[in-house]
Design an enzyme around this catalytic site. Sequence first.
Site, mmCIF file in Angstrom:
data_model
loop_
_atom_site.group_PDB
_atom_site.id
_atom_site.type_symbol
_atom_site.label_atom_id
_atom_site.label_comp_id
_atom_site.label_asym_id
_atom_site.label_seq_id
_atom_site.Cartn_x
_atom_site.Cartn_y
_atom_site.Cartn_z
ATOM 1 N N ASP A 113 0.853 -1.192 0.000
ATOM 2 C CA ASP A 113 0.000 0.000 0.000
ATOM 3 C C ASP A 113 0.886 1.238 0.000
ATOM 4 O O ASP A 113 2.015 1.204 0.509
ATOM 5 C CB ASP A 113 -0.918 0.011 1.221
ATOM 6 C CG ASP A 113 -2.038 -1.017 1.132
ATOM 7 O OD1 ASP A 113 -2.394 -1.415 0.012
ATOM 8 O OD2 ASP A 113 -2.566 -1.403 2.186
ATOM 9 N N ASP A 128 -6.838 -1.339 -4.607
ATOM 10 C CA ASP A 128 -7.897 -1.122 -3.611
ATOM 11 C C ASP A 128 -8.948 -0.149 -4.137
ATOM 12 O O ASP A 128 -10.148 -0.363 -3.965
ATOM 13 C CB ASP A 128 -7.320 -0.561 -2.307
ATOM 14 C CG ASP A 128 -6.399 -1.520 -1.589
ATOM 15 O OD1 ASP A 128 -6.536 -2.744 -1.791
ATOM 16 O OD2 ASP A 128 -5.546 -1.040 -0.821
#
Length: 158
Positions: A113, A128
């Site tokens: 991330d 995401d």
Amino acid sequence: MPFIALAIGALIVAADQIIKYFVNTGLKPVGEVSVIDGLFKLVYVENRGVAFGMFKDMRWVFIALTSVMIAVIIFYMFKKRPSGKFFYVCAGLIIGGGIGNLIDRIIYGYVIDYLSISFFPPVCNFADYCITIGVILLVIYIFFFSKAFKSDKDKLND
């Protein structure tokens, strides 16, 4: 149309993995880079859970669940052939994002991330956001464009 969804998914997977390659090689060594002070920054995070880092260290469960969900969507696309291009765009976003994160889980044991927005605390990634947008659009499609929630009377008028 199912092949268009798969093509969209493939493009998303490619873009996601290219971005994560550069995040892994360029951002990981420095950890964090401010893009817009106080609003947006790039932060390297190894997410071993799912949304918001919940359910950490359940890698194989997530791999299995993601694989099943992607298979169900693909099966549904080819078996039911829903009408409307909108559904296939939604499916492509969800499939592409799901596979992008699935690759990370299989290769690294975690999802990379890197996108941090000040008013939305969790650090996320491109995949995401593709999944999130795909699911939101799919809900809109189901409630407003599909025949799933139309009454019998409405179905007769179509």
